[in-house]
Write a protein that holds these residues in place. Structure first.
Motif, PDB file in Angstrom:
ATOM      1  N   ALA A   1       0.754  -1.284  -0.765  1.00  0.00           N
ATOM      2  CA  ALA A   1       0.285   0.068  -0.027  1.00  0.00           C
ATOM      3  C   ALA A   1       0.961   1.216   0.493  1.00  0.00           C
ATOM      4  O   ALA A   1       1.573   1.149   0.676  1.00  0.00           O
ATOM      5  N   HIS A   2       0.907   2.189  -0.531  1.00  0.00           N
ATOM      6  CA  HIS A   2       1.222   3.521  -1.168  1.00  0.00           C
ATOM      7  C   HIS A   2       0.441   4.656  -0.579  1.00  0.00           C
ATOM      8  O   HIS A   2       0.519   5.927  -1.196  1.00  0.00           O
ATOM      9  N   VAL A   3      -0.538   4.847   0.217  1.00  0.00           N
ATOM     10  CA  VAL A   3      -1.988   5.327   0.555  1.00  0.00           C
ATOM     11  C   VAL A   3      -1.238   6.934   1.130  1.00  0.00           C
ATOM     12  O   VAL A   3       0.018   6.858   1.692  1.00  0.00           O
ATOM     13  N   PRO A   4      -1.242   7.914   0.857  1.00  0.00           N
ATOM     14  CA  PRO A   4      -0.517   9.603   1.226  1.00  0.00           C
ATOM     15  C   PRO A   4      -1.030  10.055   2.633  1.00  0.00           C
ATOM     16  O   PRO A   4       0.567  10.076   3.285  1.00  0.00           O
TER      17      PRO A   4
ATOM     18  N   TYR B   1      -4.974  -5.363   7.675  1.00  0.00           N
ATOM     19  CA  TYR B   1      -5.650  -4.410   6.585  1.00  0.00           C
ATOM     20  C   TYR B   1      -6.113  -3.337   7.226  1.00  0.00           C
ATOM     21  O   TYR B   1      -7.047  -3.582   8.348  1.00  0.00           O
ATOM     22  N   GLU B   2      -6.247  -1.828   7.063  1.00  0.00           N
ATOM     23  CA  GLU B   2      -6.773  -1.342   6.699  1.00  0.00           C
ATOM     24  C   GLU B   2      -7.455  -0.397   6.066  1.00  0.00           C
ATOM     25  O   GLU B   2      -7.117  -0.716   4.651  1.00  0.00           O
ATOM     26  N   ASN B   3      -8.217   0.151   6.627  1.00  0.00           N
ATOM     27  CA  ASN B   3      -8.651   1.381   5.722  1.00  0.00           C
ATOM     28  C   ASN B   3      -8.343   2.882   4.681  1.00  0.00           C
ATOM     29  O   ASN B   3      -7.686   3.345   5.820  1.00  0.00           O
TER      30      ASN B   3
ATOM     31  N   GLN C   1      -6.564  -1.875   2.550  1.00  0.00           N
ATOM     32  CA  GLN C   1      -4.805  -1.433   1.941  1.00  0.00           C
ATOM     33  C   GLN C   1      -4.440  -2.327   2.895  1.00  0.00           C
ATOM     34  O   GLN C   1      -4.951  -3.222   3.888  1.00  0.00           O
ATOM     35  N   VAL C   2      -2.831  -3.010   2.449  1.00  0.00           N
ATOM     36  CA  VAL C   2      -2.587  -4.059   3.342  1.00  0.00           C
ATOM     37  C   VAL C   2      -1.026  -4.450   3.158  1.00  0.00           C
ATOM     38  O   VAL C   2      -0.862  -4.087   1.474  1.00  0.00           O
ATOM     39  N   HIS C   3      -0.399  -4.248   3.034  1.00  0.00           N
ATOM     40  CA  HIS C   3       1.450  -5.162   2.796  1.00  0.00           C
ATOM     41  C   HIS C   3       1.233  -6.456   2.692  1.00  0.00           C
ATOM     42  O   HIS C   3       1.400  -7.185   3.736  1.00  0.00           O
ATOM     43  N   LEU C   4       1.911  -7.654   1.721  1.00  0.00           N
ATOM     44  CA  LEU C   4       1.711  -9.271   1.813  1.00  0.00           C
ATOM     45  C   LEU C   4       2.764  -9.295   1.198  1.00  0.00           C
ATOM     46  O   LEU C   4       3.091  -8.796  -0.144  1.00  0.00           O
TER      47      LEU C   4
END
Length: 306
Positions: free
Chosen positions: A11-14, A273-275, A281-284
């Motif tokens: 995930a690359h979320v701001p 796992y996040e909103n 969004q998740v890092h796997l």
């Protein structure tokens, strides 16, 4: 002969590059685990010396008539996001590229019935799906090369799998190259409307846009942990109903490079796992199995990072 030694759906979320006090304010006083997960992933994988190039499959960079792979000797500058300039403003970046690898990937376009161009233009834009992850995983590691490949907005699932096949061949054709792949993007990807989204900024997945989208994300996370890439690929028609980011093309390119339905690599999860304002969004992370990406399943213990 080059090889792919690791791969991740990240995930690359701001939110991850906002100041800590802002992150805590948005997340009910708690650190978002997408940040702590990236710190752990850096220690476990990116600070090691067993790779030399990172290839980012960037869900924010949409090309039109071909796939494009960056081929600059070096990329450096200041990045301000056109989408979110208040939160991502004048972010410095500086890293070497890998022109040899980019050129080799381009050479395999015809073999796989697709179109790939290596571009070394120093003014080629860069996107935060690359920059945000480099800030966590690449900054301070000056010898590690970073290359980006965009999704193609006129392509479909098969086109992106073909890109992945060409990518794998290009890596194999580059002597001695050891590569990490990053599929940079989200799972389900529907934002809350503007007048509502500030009520849904916390990371708790209760804020995912619909319970059905959350369930679809969690089902696929479970499949990834089981190494069931075949199930993910075979149910793409179902997943597209929940609008995964960039039609999940970032993952499909990675899957094409790892053997597609034959890939049995199991994921370990970093963080929860996040909103992010409605999106999943998740890092796997997938380590290369000892017998290769398409090796048979073997029993593994659950990661302590999840």
């Amino acid at each position: 002969m080059g090889e792919i030694v690791g791969a991740g759906l990240l995930a690359h979320v701001p939110t991850i590059v906002l100041p800590e006090e802002t992150r805590l304010e948005l997340n009910e006083g708690k650190e978002i685990t997408l940040v702590t997960g990236l710190h752990e992933l850096r220690k476990d994988v990116f600070e090691k010396d067993d790779y030399d190039t990172v290839v980012v499959l960037d869900s924010h960079w949409a090309t039109t008539v071909e796939f494009v792979v960056t081929a600059q000797h070096r990329r450096a500058g200041l990045f301000t996001s056109e989408e979110l300039p208040r939160g991502m403003c004048r972010m410095p970046y500086d890293f070497p590229g890998d022109p040899e690898l980019a050129g080799n990937i381009e050479k395999f376009a015809d073999k796989h019935g697709t179109w790939i161009t290596a571009i070394d233009d120093e003014y080629l834009p860069i996107y935060y799906a690359t920059i945000n992850l480099w800030k966590f995983l690449g900054e301070g590691l000056p010898d590690k090369r970073w290359v980006t490949i965009g999704v193609c907005q006129t392509g479909d699932m098969e086109d992106h799998l073909r890109l992945g096949r060409a990518l794998a061949d290009g890596i194999a054709a580059t002597p001695g190259r050891r590569v990490l792949l990053i599929a940079s993007g989200a799972l389900s990807h529907t934002f809350w409307p503007l007048r509502e989204l500030r009520d849904h900024e916390a990371g708790d997945p209760v804020h995912i846009f619909t319970p059905e989208a959350r369930a679809a994300d969690e089902e696929r996370i479970a499949w990834f942990k089981e190494g069931r890439h075949d199930r993910v690929l075979d149910t793409m028609d179902e997943f597209w109903k929940f609008k995964p980011e960039a039609k999940f093309f970032h993952y499909l390119m990675m899957a094409g490079a790892l053997g597609e339905r034959a890939c049995t690599a199991r994921a370990r999860q970093y963080g929860a796992y996040e909103n992010s304002i409605g999106t999943g969004q998740v890092h796997l992370w997938f380590d290369r199995p000892a017998d290769g990406w398409t090796a048979s399943h073997t029993p593994v213990q659950e990661s302590s990072h999840a």
